[in-house]
Design a protein around this motif. Structure first.
Motif, PDB file in Angstrom:
ATOM      1  N   SER A   1       0.810  -1.225   0.000  1.00 31.34           N
ATOM      2  CA  SER A   1       0.000   0.000   0.000  1.00 31.34           C
ATOM      3  C   SER A   1       0.844   1.278   0.000  1.00 31.34           C
ATOM      4  CB  SER A   1      -0.960  -0.009   1.191  1.00 31.34           C
ATOM      5  OG  SER A   1      -0.242  -0.228   2.365  1.00 31.34           O
ATOM      6  N   PHE A   2       2.174   1.114   0.044  1.00 35.71           N
ATOM      7  CA  PHE A   2       3.044   2.291   0.036  1.00 35.71           C
ATOM      8  C   PHE A   2       3.743   2.498  -1.313  1.00 35.71           C
ATOM      9  CE2 PHE A   2       2.503   1.013   4.383  1.00 35.71           C
ATOM     10  CZ  PHE A   2       2.263   2.217   5.031  1.00 35.71           C
ATOM     11  N   ALA A   3       3.292   1.776  -2.333  1.00 39.74           N
ATOM     12  CA  ALA A   3       3.958   1.822  -3.640  1.00 39.74           C
ATOM     13  C   ALA A   3       4.044   3.249  -4.198  1.00 39.74           C
ATOM     14  CB  ALA A   3       3.233   0.905  -4.628  1.00 39.74           C
ATOM     15  N   GLY A   4       3.016   4.071  -3.927  1.00 39.37           N
ATOM     16  CA  GLY A   4       2.988   5.421  -4.489  1.00 39.37           C
ATOM     17  C   GLY A   4       3.669   6.465  -3.603  1.00 39.37           C
ATOM     18  N   HIS A   5       4.221   6.058  -2.479  1.00 36.13           N
ATOM     19  CA  HIS A   5       4.877   7.010  -1.574  1.00 36.13           C
ATOM     20  C   HIS A   5       6.302   7.307  -2.019  1.00 36.13           C
ATOM     21  CE1 HIS A   5       1.507   6.086   0.967  1.00 36.13           C
ATOM     22  NE2 HIS A   5       1.962   6.779   1.981  1.00 36.13           N
ATOM     23  N   TYR A   6       6.810   8.453  -1.558  1.00 32.42           N
ATOM     24  CA  TYR A   6       8.231   8.762  -1.760  1.00 32.42           C
ATOM     25  C   TYR A   6       9.013   8.219  -0.569  1.00 32.42           C
ATOM     26  CZ  TYR A   6       7.058  11.669  -5.718  1.00 32.42           C
ATOM     27  OH  TYR A   6       6.634  12.079  -6.944  1.00 32.42           O
ATOM     28  N   PRO A   7      10.295   7.858  -0.774  1.00 30.32           N
ATOM     29  CA  PRO A   7      11.075   7.285   0.336  1.00 30.32           C
ATOM     30  C   PRO A   7      11.027   8.125   1.609  1.00 30.32           C
ATOM     31  CG  PRO A   7      12.288   7.041  -1.707  1.00 30.32           C
ATOM     32  CD  PRO A   7      11.053   7.835  -2.038  1.00 30.32           C
ATOM     33  N   GLU A   8      11.068   9.459   1.475  1.00 27.19           N
ATOM     34  CA  GLU A   8      11.117  10.298   2.685  1.00 27.19           C
ATOM     35  C   GLU A   8       9.808  10.236   3.476  1.00 27.19           C
ATOM     36  OE1 GLU A   8      11.673  14.351   1.451  1.00 27.19           O
ATOM     37  OE2 GLU A   8       9.584  14.528   0.800  1.00 27.19           O
ATOM     38  N   GLN A   9       8.761   9.721   2.859  1.00 22.98           N
ATOM     39  CA  GLN A   9       7.480   9.597   3.584  1.00 22.98           C
ATOM     40  C   GLN A   9       7.432   8.326   4.431  1.00 22.98           C
ATOM     41  OE1 GLN A   9       5.200  10.061  -0.184  1.00 22.98           O
ATOM     42  NE2 GLN A   9       4.035  11.599   0.944  1.00 22.98           N
ATOM     43  N   LEU A  10       8.485   7.525   4.361  1.00 26.06           N
ATOM     44  CA  LEU A  10       8.512   6.261   5.110  1.00 26.06           C
ATOM     45  C   LEU A  10       9.504   6.352   6.266  1.00 26.06           C
ATOM     46  CD1 LEU A  10       8.731   3.727   2.122  1.00 26.06           C
ATOM     47  CD2 LEU A  10       6.697   4.746   3.133  1.00 26.06           C
ATOM     48  N   SER A  11       9.278   5.554   7.296  1.00 27.95           N
ATOM     49  CA  SER A  11      10.236   5.489   8.401  1.00 27.95           C
ATOM     50  C   SER A  11      11.474   4.725   7.938  1.00 27.95           C
ATOM     51  CB  SER A  11       9.617   4.766   9.589  1.00 27.95           C
ATOM     52  OG  SER A  11       9.502   3.394   9.272  1.00 27.95           O
ATOM     53  N   VAL A  12      12.545   4.777   8.744  1.00 32.99           N
ATOM     54  CA  VAL A  12      13.779   4.069   8.378  1.00 32.99           C
ATOM     55  C   VAL A  12      13.500   2.577   8.219  1.00 32.99           C
ATOM     56  CG1 VAL A  12      16.149   3.551   9.105  1.00 32.99           C
ATOM     57  CG2 VAL A  12      15.163   5.782   9.597  1.00 32.99           C
ATOM     58  N   GLY A  13      12.697   2.021   9.140  1.00 33.07           N
ATOM     59  CA  GLY A  13      12.373   0.588   9.085  1.00 33.07           C
ATOM     60  C   GLY A  13      11.580   0.237   7.836  1.00 33.07           C
ATOM     61  N   MET A  14      10.631   1.114   7.483  1.00 34.94           N
ATOM     62  CA  MET A  14       9.828   0.852   6.275  1.00 34.94           C
ATOM     63  C   MET A  14      10.702   0.942   5.028  1.00 34.94           C
ATOM     64  SD  MET A  14       6.672   3.178   7.517  1.00 34.94           S
ATOM     65  CE  MET A  14       5.422   3.085   6.271  1.00 34.94           C
ATOM     66  N   ARG A  15      11.608   1.918   5.032  1.00 36.35           N
ATOM     67  CA  ARG A  15      12.509   2.066   3.865  1.00 36.35           C
ATOM     68  C   ARG A  15      13.354   0.806   3.680  1.00 36.35           C
ATOM     69  NH1 ARG A  15      13.151   7.823   4.751  1.00 36.35           N
ATOM     70  NH2 ARG A  15      14.911   7.503   6.132  1.00 36.35           N
ATOM     71  N   GLN A  16      13.809   0.260   4.797  1.00 36.50           N
ATOM     72  CA  GLN A  16      14.677  -0.920   4.685  1.00 36.50           C
ATOM     73  C   GLN A  16      13.871  -2.150   4.261  1.00 36.50           C
ATOM     74  OE1 GLN A  16      17.448  -0.486   4.113  1.00 36.50           O
ATOM     75  NE2 GLN A  16      18.782  -2.155   4.665  1.00 36.50           N
ATOM     76  N   ARG A  17      12.617  -2.178   4.664  1.00 40.78           N
ATOM     77  CA  ARG A  17      11.702  -3.227   4.226  1.00 40.78           C
ATOM     78  C   ARG A  17      11.528  -3.151   2.698  1.00 40.78           C
ATOM     79  NH1 ARG A  17       7.140  -5.898   7.060  1.00 40.78           N
ATOM     80  NH2 ARG A  17       8.103  -5.386   9.016  1.00 40.78           N
ATOM     81  N   VAL A  18      11.357  -1.907   2.217  1.00 41.29           N
ATOM     82  CA  VAL A  18      11.226  -1.687   0.770  1.00 41.29           C
ATOM     83  C   VAL A  18      12.538  -2.063   0.064  1.00 41.29           C
ATOM     84  CG1 VAL A  18      11.022   0.135  -0.976  1.00 41.29           C
ATOM     85  CG2 VAL A  18       9.451   0.091   0.954  1.00 41.29           C
ATOM     86  N   ASN A  19      13.636  -1.708   0.692  1.00 40.42           N
ATOM     87  CA  ASN A  19      14.958  -2.020   0.132  1.00 40.42           C
ATOM     88  C   ASN A  19      15.106  -3.535  -0.053  1.00 40.42           C
ATOM     89  OD1 ASN A  19      17.341  -0.823  -0.700  1.00 40.42           O
ATOM     90  ND2 ASN A  19      18.382  -1.194   1.246  1.00 40.42           N
TER      91      ASN A  19
END
Ligand SMILES: Nc1ncnc2c1ncn2[C@@H]1O[C@H](COP(=O)(O)OP(=O)(O)OP(=O)(O)O)[C@@H](O)[C@H]1O
Ligand SMILES: [Mg+2]
Length: 275
Positions: A132-150
């Motif tokens: 559900s975060f596909a349309g978000h920009y990286p800065e809109q995510l927490s560090v943990g969420m960014r690493q999950r996406v990574n």
């Protein structure tokens, strides 16, 4: 067909020419076979050559001597993105693109047909609970969420082998434990071969089929520890006495190596100090 995914044969890596005073012998005659579908952790003191070994397996450069075979074919310093994907500690998402756009770029570079990009991206994001975060920009995510996406970006290229260099190091302990559970489930579901570098003993025991404990530089294999526990693993595994025993065994093996590495990193002591 062979059940070996990665075959590391007598790899030695020296940075700088042998006669230079600044030359560093990072790896010394390392040999190791990694089975298909295995989760293997590299554990060792800072500077013992873990990242060097991972980068050689990924074909980022050719070792000073020795060979590495992936699925029976020599790597020889040639990246092979169709077989191997990397996930690094730092999230390397482009900040000016949304998550899905970041994935499309990765898939484009991989040479995947455009018609498949979004399906693959969404499948991988779903696997880590981030669709559900596909349309978000990286800065809109927490560090943990960014690493999950990574992590999902490493998965979306759908290679058999995933090389992960301290992917959870920047995260708090609870988040990294939850991501570790996700990774264990992913392994069970996809049968990927994963080589994972960490400094966390608990993470190594929780995730690995085998833990390779390395010596202080020059990196050699000191011991290999087997963790006989099927994937996916439940957090209850951490409560078992066997879990603590394995963790303690790793620490006992690493302790002297860490001291040796720290001593080598200090300034030289004056000859007659204290006299
Ligand atoms: N490009 C390079 N040029 C020169 N020396 C290097 C280079 N890359 C690594 N080294 C040296 O080789 C040794 C092994 O480095 P490497 O990064 O592989 O260790 P590591 O086990 O991953 O350490 P850490 O746990 O701190 O990440 C270190 O002494 C490092 O300084
Ligand atoms: Mg490293």
């Amino acid at each position: 067909m062979s059940d070996t995914a990665i075959s590391i044969r007598n790899i030695t890596q020296r940075y700088g020419a042998a006669d230079e005073s600044s030359a560093v012998l990072a790896l010394d005659d390392v040999s190791l076979d990694i089975k298909k579908g295995e989760f293997l952790c590299l554990l060792g003191p800072s500077g013992c050559g873990k990242s060097t070994l991972l980068n050689i397996v990924g074909g980022l450069f050719k070792p000073t001597s020795g060979t590495c075979l992936v699925n029976g074919r020599p790597v020889d310093g040639e990246p092979h993105p169709d077989k191997v994907a990397f996930v690094f500690q730092e999230s390397t998402l482009f900040p000016w693109y949304t998550i899905i756009e970041n994935f499309r770029i990765a898939l484009k570079f991989q040479g995947i047909a455009q018609a498949e990009w979004d399906d693959r991206a969404m499948r991988a994001l779903k696997a880590v609970g981030m669709a559900s975060f596909a349309g978000h920009y990286p800065e809109q995510l927490s560090v943990g969420m960014r690493q999950r996406v990574n992590m999902a970006r490493g998965i979306c290229v759908e290679t058999d082998i995933l090389l992960m260099d301290e992917p959870f190091a920047a995260l708090d302990e609870q988040t990294r434990m939850v991501l570790g559970e996700d990774l264990s489930q992913l392994l069970a579901a996809t049968g990927k071969t994963i080589v994972f570098v960490t400094h966390s003993l608990a993470e190594a025991v929780f995730l690995s089929d085998r833990i390779v404990v390395m010596s202080a530089r020059p990196g050699r294999i000191k011991t290999i520890i087997n963790v006989n526990e099927p994937h996916p693993r439940s957090p209850d595994f951490m409560l078992e006495p066997r879990f603590s025993e394995l963790r303690n065994e790793c620490y006992a093996l690493l302790r002297d190596e860490i001291r040796a590495a720290m001593a080598a990193q200090r300034d030289p002591q004056p000859q007659n100090a204290g006299a």
